[in-house]
Design an enzyme around this catalytic site. Structure first.
Site, short mmCIF file in Angstrom:
data_model
loop_
_atom_site.label_atom_id
_atom_site.label_comp_id
_atom_site.label_asym_id
_atom_site.label_seq_id
_atom_site.Cartn_x
_atom_site.Cartn_y
_atom_site.Cartn_z
N SER A 22 2.13 -16.20 -8.49
CA SER A 22 1.02 -16.34 -7.55
C SER A 22 0.63 -17.81 -7.46
CB SER A 22 -0.17 -15.51 -8.00
OG SER A 22 -1.32 -15.80 -7.23
N THR A 61 -6.43 -7.84 -5.20
CA THR A 61 -5.38 -7.62 -4.22
C THR A 61 -4.91 -6.18 -4.30
OG1 THR A 61 -3.30 -8.50 -3.34
CG2 THR A 61 -3.48 -8.36 -5.74
N LYS A 65 -8.29 -2.95 -3.65
CA LYS A 65 -9.39 -3.49 -2.85
C LYS A 65 -10.45 -2.43 -2.53
CE LYS A 65 -6.91 -7.32 -0.66
NZ LYS A 65 -6.59 -7.99 0.61
N ASN A 86 -12.19 -8.02 -1.57
CA ASN A 86 -11.17 -8.82 -2.25
C ASN A 86 -11.78 -9.84 -3.21
OD1 ASN A 86 -12.17 -10.77 -0.36
ND2 ASN A 86 -10.23 -11.87 -0.49
N ASP A 102 -11.38 -12.37 2.88
CA ASP A 102 -10.22 -12.33 3.78
C ASP A 102 -10.66 -12.48 5.24
OD1 ASP A 102 -8.22 -12.09 1.89
OD2 ASP A 102 -8.21 -9.89 1.94
N GLY A 135 0.15 -3.17 11.53
CA GLY A 135 -0.25 -2.64 10.23
C GLY A 135 -1.69 -2.22 10.20
N TYR A 214 2.51 -15.46 3.49
CA TYR A 214 2.60 -16.91 3.30
C TYR A 214 3.83 -17.34 2.50
CZ TYR A 214 0.57 -15.62 -1.22
OH TYR A 214 0.33 -15.04 -2.45
#
Length: 428
Positions: A22, A61, A65, A86, A102, A135, A214
């Site tokens: 991460s 994450t 959540k 989050n 977020d 999504g 990302y």
């Protein structure tokens, strides 16, 4: 501030089930919410960790959540609206505050994208306009909230239900923006894309494509948009900016918003590969090793990786199985290695003969063409150079090297010189 809590854990961190690598600790190190750890929990342990852990602030994450929102004592309006959180902060009285940064992170990325790429505010670009959100998970809810606040007409596309990928073109050719919130195309399953080039092409009013993924730097969806000339951006800015808003909550003080851009740039420099292409014998391996050593990066020679993966050298494979088989096997090796980050990669001379290899390099790398004079190239232990001749190979490949390259570097005469020029040009 204490380095650890009373149970020996960092006071800040990221909670999830499987976290792997991460970038969050690096980001929060810049913002000051440190030490920052990675907290992997199984579902049966999450309630205990959230309610009774001694942490001060945590990001959350998937897949926790929703549970984070449920376990909090106080929920911001964003969390009440979405049902997911989050960011959790333990307040001075011991109660737990839940927020959803977020939403803020995506709004920041979207506003900058619209101003930079389209020359107008997000409201001016998207108010009363259709936006397709791919999504329906937790990230999707945050994106939807941000878009709805702008007055956009949001349509959620899922694999099942009334609005699906199969009906995209027939129903939504008028969409202005596409936002991917699915994990399709995320490392290591890259560069997959949730939409084909043809599906994007049929969205004739499209002015932008955003992807919350990302890693890799350029997702499959973004590269599809690039090919069509549509402005696009993947999700690093959202990751960094949501972390800034979380750090403000963790620390109870302002954190300079200007750090978002600088942190984003620093991460890109550190994680972007350098991929060296060029004719066989031009010095890619020697320069690559020098560059890797001077920048403290891992060095990868795709020819060596091929030998490890397939139990034979490229020369042996070409001689025994033919060039066509070798190229297919070479692509398999490239797909695995080029999805990684922060490497110096020396590619085989013929990597450019297969168009599909461009995406494998481009997704995470700056591509540098090392251009050495033909009469300086060696054909020793290079079967294609020997059978076809260096001049013929150069005729076939030079245009491809040039078109693939982000940087065209005439060789300086030494591996050390080439490495130093590359390092200076890239700022690494």
């Amino acid at each position: 501030m204490h380095d650890t809590t009373q149970d020996g854990l960092p006071p800040f961190g990221l909670l999830g089930r499987t976290l792997g690598h991460s970038w969050s600790p690096r980001i929060h190190g810049v913002f000051g919410s440190t030490p920052y750890g990675l907290f992997e929990c199984e579902p049966e342990d999450v309630d205990e960790f959230i309610r009774n852990g001694t942490w001060r602030g945590i990001n959350v994450t998937i897949p926790y959540k929703r549970r984070a929102a449920e376990l909090a004592d106080v929920r911001t309006s964003r969390v009440e609206r979405l049902g997911v959180a989050n960011t959790l902060v333990r307040q001075q009285d011991g109660s737990i505050l839940a927020d959803n940064t977020d939403v803020l992170g995506f709004s920041w990325m979207l506003e900058r994208f619209c101003m930079r790429e389209l020359g107008a505010t997000a409201t001016q670009v998207l108010a009363a306009k259709k936006v397709l959100v791919l999504g329906s998970g937790g990230a999707s809810q945050a994106v939807q909230a941000s878009l709805e606040d702008l007055g956009a007409h949001v349509v959620v596309i899922s694999r099942t239900g009334n609005q699906t990928y199969q009906t995209l073109a027939q129903r939504h050719a008028d969409a202005r923006l596409v936002v991917n919130t699915t994990p399709v195309g995320m490392y290591p399953n890259c560069p997959a894309s949730p939409l084909t080039d043809e599906q994007l092409r049929e969205l004739t009013n499209l002015v932008g494509v955003l992807d919350v993924v990302y890693n890799p730097e350029r997702t499959g969806l973004c590269m599809a948009a690039e090919r069509l000339g549509v402005p696009c951006e993947s999700g690093l800015a959202m990751l960094v900016s949501q972390a800034l808003y979380a750090s403000r909550l963790f620390l109870g003080k302002d954190v300079d918003q200007g750090l978002v851009q600088t942190t984003e740039n620093d991460i890109r420099l550190a994680t972007r590969n350098v991929a060296l292409i060029g004719m066989p014998g031009c010095g890619k391996t020697a320069a690559g090793k020098r560059l890797a050593r001077s920048t403290s990066r891992p060095f990868v020679d795709l020819d060596d990786c091929f030998s490890l993966d397939h139990g034979m050298t490229p020369a042996e494979c070409i001689s025994s199985l033919g060039e066509g088989t070798f190229r297919a096997m070479e692509t398999q090796t490239a797909a695995t290695r080029c999805s990684e980050s922060g490497l110096v990669i020396a590619c085989g001379g013929g990597i450019v003969t297969q168009p599909r290899n461009y995406e494998l390099l481009h997704q995470n790398a700056t591509i540098v063409f090392l251009d050495r004079a033909i009469d300086e190239l060696s054909s020793e232990d290079r079967p294609l150079s020997q059978t076809k001749g260096v001049e013929r190979l150069a005729h076939e490949r030079m245009g491809l090297y040039t078109s693939w390259a982000d940087i065209h570097l005439p060789c300086t005469g030494s591996a050390a010189g080439d490495a130093e020029v590359i390092r200076s040009l890239l700022g690494i």
